[in-house]
Design a protein around this motif. Structure first.
Motif, PDB file in Angstrom:
ATOM      1  N   GLU A 109       0.825  -1.207   0.000  1.00  0.00           N
ATOM      2  CA  GLU A 109       0.000   0.000   0.000  1.00  0.00           C
ATOM      3  C   GLU A 109       0.860   1.257   0.000  1.00  0.00           C
ATOM      4  O   GLU A 109       0.523   2.245  -0.665  1.00  0.00           O
ATOM      5  CB  GLU A 109      -0.934  -0.001   1.212  1.00  0.00           C
ATOM      6  N   ALA A 110       1.970   1.239   0.724  1.00  0.00           N
ATOM      7  CA  ALA A 110       2.857   2.399   0.758  1.00  0.00           C
ATOM      8  C   ALA A 110       3.471   2.662  -0.612  1.00  0.00           C
ATOM      9  O   ALA A 110       3.549   3.815  -1.068  1.00  0.00           O
ATOM     10  CB  ALA A 110       3.951   2.200   1.801  1.00  0.00           C
ATOM     11  N   VAL A 111       3.913   1.594  -1.291  1.00  0.00           N
ATOM     12  CA  VAL A 111       4.492   1.749  -2.630  1.00  0.00           C
ATOM     13  C   VAL A 111       3.434   2.227  -3.615  1.00  0.00           C
ATOM     14  O   VAL A 111       3.662   3.160  -4.404  1.00  0.00           O
ATOM     15  CB  VAL A 111       5.106   0.421  -3.119  1.00  0.00           C
ATOM     16  N   ASN A 112       2.273   1.616  -3.574  1.00  0.00           N
ATOM     17  CA  ASN A 112       1.189   1.977  -4.506  1.00  0.00           C
ATOM     18  C   ASN A 112       0.715   3.404  -4.281  1.00  0.00           C
ATOM     19  O   ASN A 112       0.513   4.167  -5.241  1.00  0.00           O
ATOM     20  CB  ASN A 112       0.024   0.997  -4.330  1.00  0.00           C
ATOM     21  N   GLU A 113       0.543   3.792  -3.033  1.00  0.00           N
ATOM     22  CA  GLU A 113       0.109   5.157  -2.728  1.00  0.00           C
ATOM     23  C   GLU A 113       1.168   6.189  -3.120  1.00  0.00           C
ATOM     24  O   GLU A 113       0.834   7.294  -3.556  1.00  0.00           O
ATOM     25  CB  GLU A 113      -0.232   5.273  -1.243  1.00  0.00           C
ATOM     26  N   SER A 114       2.437   5.829  -2.966  1.00  0.00           N
ATOM     27  CA  SER A 114       3.514   6.731  -3.381  1.00  0.00           C
ATOM     28  C   SER A 114       3.453   6.968  -4.875  1.00  0.00           C
ATOM     29  O   SER A 114       3.604   8.107  -5.356  1.00  0.00           O
ATOM     30  CB  SER A 114       4.870   6.143  -2.987  1.00  0.00           C
ATOM     31  N   TRP A 115       3.237   5.906  -5.619  1.00  0.00           N
ATOM     32  CA  TRP A 115       3.144   6.029  -7.077  1.00  0.00           C
ATOM     33  C   TRP A 115       1.964   6.911  -7.468  1.00  0.00           C
ATOM     34  O   TRP A 115       2.101   7.823  -8.296  1.00  0.00           O
ATOM     35  CB  TRP A 115       3.003   4.649  -7.701  1.00  0.00           C
ATOM     36  N   MET A 116       0.799   6.686  -6.866  1.00  0.00           N
ATOM     37  CA  MET A 116      -0.386   7.477  -7.210  1.00  0.00           C
ATOM     38  C   MET A 116      -0.189   8.946  -6.839  1.00  0.00           C
ATOM     39  O   MET A 116      -0.545   9.848  -7.613  1.00  0.00           O
ATOM     40  CB  MET A 116      -1.622   6.909  -6.504  1.00  0.00           C
ATOM     41  N   SER A 117       0.379   9.183  -5.669  1.00  0.00           N
ATOM     42  CA  SER A 117       0.588  10.551  -5.208  1.00  0.00           C
ATOM     43  C   SER A 117       1.575  11.297  -6.094  1.00  0.00           C
ATOM     44  O   SER A 117       1.312  12.429  -6.532  1.00  0.00           O
ATOM     45  CB  SER A 117       1.080  10.535  -3.758  1.00  0.00           C
ATOM     46  N   LEU A 118       2.716  10.672  -6.383  1.00  0.00           N
ATOM     47  CA  LEU A 118       3.751  11.360  -7.165  1.00  0.00           C
ATOM     48  C   LEU A 118       3.374  11.453  -8.641  1.00  0.00           C
ATOM     49  O   LEU A 118       3.781  12.400  -9.321  1.00  0.00           O
ATOM     50  CB  LEU A 118       5.087  10.635  -6.996  1.00  0.00           C
ATOM     51  N   LYS A 119       2.597  10.506  -9.120  1.00  0.00           N
ATOM     52  CA  LYS A 119       2.099  10.603 -10.498  1.00  0.00           C
ATOM     53  C   LYS A 119       1.248  11.849 -10.660  1.00  0.00           C
ATOM     54  O   LYS A 119       1.326  12.550 -11.678  1.00  0.00           O
ATOM     55  CB  LYS A 119       1.288   9.355 -10.850  1.00  0.00           C
ATOM     56  N   ASP A 120       0.453  12.170  -9.642  1.00  0.00           N
ATOM     57  CA  ASP A 120      -0.378  13.366  -9.676  1.00  0.00           C
ATOM     58  C   ASP A 120       0.480  14.631  -9.538  1.00  0.00           C
ATOM     59  O   ASP A 120       0.291  15.604 -10.277  1.00  0.00           O
ATOM     60  CB  ASP A 120      -1.403  13.303  -8.543  1.00  0.00           C
ATOM     61  N   VAL A 121       1.446  14.600  -8.611  1.00  0.00           N
ATOM     62  CA  VAL A 121       2.310  15.760  -8.378  1.00  0.00           C
ATOM     63  C   VAL A 121       3.135  16.094  -9.619  1.00  0.00           C
ATOM     64  O   VAL A 121       3.365  17.280  -9.939  1.00  0.00           O
ATOM     65  CB  VAL A 121       3.244  15.499  -7.177  1.00  0.00           C
ATOM     66  N   LEU A 122       3.571  15.056 -10.344  1.00  0.00           N
ATOM     67  CA  LEU A 122       4.455  15.257 -11.498  1.00  0.00           C
ATOM     68  C   LEU A 122       3.709  15.189 -12.835  1.00  0.00           C
ATOM     69  O   LEU A 122       4.316  14.989 -13.886  1.00  0.00           O
ATOM     70  CB  LEU A 122       5.571  14.204 -11.472  1.00  0.00           C
ATOM     71  N   ALA A 123       2.404  15.355 -12.801  1.00  0.00           N
ATOM     72  CA  ALA A 123       1.614  15.291 -14.031  1.00  0.00           C
ATOM     73  C   ALA A 123       1.906  16.472 -14.946  1.00  0.00           C
ATOM     74  O   ALA A 123       1.743  16.380 -16.165  1.00  0.00           O
ATOM     75  CB  ALA A 123       0.127  15.247 -13.688  1.00  0.00           C
ATOM     76  N   ARG A 124       2.347  17.574 -14.373  1.00  0.00           N
ATOM     77  CA  ARG A 124       2.636  18.792 -15.140  1.00  0.00           C
ATOM     78  C   ARG A 124       4.070  19.246 -14.885  1.00  0.00           C
ATOM     79  O   ARG A 124       4.639  18.908 -13.840  1.00  0.00           O
ATOM     80  CB  ARG A 124       1.661  19.909 -14.734  1.00  0.00           C
TER      81      ARG A 124
END
Length: 315
Positions: A109-124
């Motif tokens: 869950e920590a790895v998956n949530e990190s990916w989702m969070s940073l994918k959003d942060v780095l979308a732009r």
């Protein structure tokens, strides 16, 4: 344990550590660039690219334009860079998913949530005003994953492989930063010992999260010899080469104990450990810091390659 499980956990940990290291290096480069003129700032950003070994990929995309915004977006999110932080987080998640049954729920869950969070942060594209916040987010997410690993995983072969992946990557990062210090950061050997030299050493400490620890141990004195000794030989600091070597030996010993025999990596690790036990900062500097670090990087890579070749050993 299946060889693919060893591979998945080993590379999951390496990608996570590499992403955090890249964010720390960018933060150090950003701090240095803010206090320099345009030409010197250009060289600071170029040194960041050289440290991560991405010069060819960067210049293929941007030529010799080492503007700050181009460098940090290249290293954080650019699709032309397979070694970007976003790509590494995704690769870590892919590896974690492939060995999900070997991980605790908290780690996955920590790895998956990190990916989702940073994918959003780095979308732009990341603007200068937001860079500090973005780099902080990367470090926080990696800390959450590391905390989940430390707090929920059994101390078995799976844990050993995650730790080995972490410290192989961490040792390589610290060594490369030290090497680039002497060959890229200083514009000339004439600057050695100058105020610029001292500021560069401080940037090295910041890049490995060691500034406060070093100042605490040395009453704030910025001494290049002392800093080199701290980052190479001080076993109290978790990003020093000696600390990483010690942990690699410990976790490889754990695998040998678990399976009742050793592999090629154990012999290579013993040789590397012997080198550290027989070294002090005087002998290292007399023989050449660059030569010592180059030899260390090569030995560390040999250990990593031997571990990968020996995955079948743990099947």
């Amino acid at each position: 344990m299946l060889g693919r499980t060893a591979n998945g956990t080993f590379w999951m940990a390496r990608y996570l550590e590499r992403a955090e290291n890249t964010s720390r290096l960018l933060e150090a480069g950003f701090r240095m660039a803010l206090t320099r003129d345009a030409i010197t700032a250009h060289e600071e950003w170029r040194s960041v690219i050289i440290t991560v070994g991405a010069t060819a990929a960067y210049e293929a995309a941007h030529g010799c334009d080492y503007s700050g915004d181009k460098v940090w977006n290249f290293l954080l999110r650019e699709k032309a860079n397979p070694g970007s932080v976003l790509a590494m987080i995704e690769a870590a998640r892919t590896n974690a998913r492939s060995v999900r049954t070997a991980l605790t729920r908290e780690v996955w869950e920590a790895v998956n949530e990190s990916w989702m969070s940073l994918k959003d942060v780095l979308a732009r594209p990341v603007r200068e005003a937001a860079l500090g916040e973005v780099l902080g987010a990367v470090r926080r997410q990696m800390t959450l994953v590391r905390g989940a690993m430390d707090g929920s995983m059994l101390r078995n072969e799976i844990h050993n492989f995650t730790r080995i992946g972490t410290f192989v990557e961490r040792a390589d990062n610290t060594a490369r930063i030290l090497d680039v210090k002497y060959y890229v950061l200083l514009p000339s050997v004439a600057w050695v010992g100058s105020s610029l030299d001292n500021v560069q050493w401080e940037s090295v400490l910041r890049a490995v999260a060691g500034e406060r620890a070093y100042r605490w141990l040395n009453a704030g004195k910025m001494d290049p010899r002392g800093i080199a000794s701290f980052l190479i030989l001080d076993q109290r600091f978790p990003r020093s080469l000696a600390f990483c070597v010690d942990k690699l030996r410990s976790n490889l010993f754990g695998l040998a104990h678990e399976y009742g025999c050793e592999s090629t990596a154990h012999q290579l690790m013993r040789e590397l450990g012997t080198t550290f036990h027989q070294s002090n900062i005087e002998t290292i500097l007399e023989g050449g810091l660059h030569e010592f670090i180059t030899a260390f990087i090569a030995s560390n890579q040999q250990v990593a390659q031997a571990i990968e070749q020996d995955y079948r050993f743990y099947a």
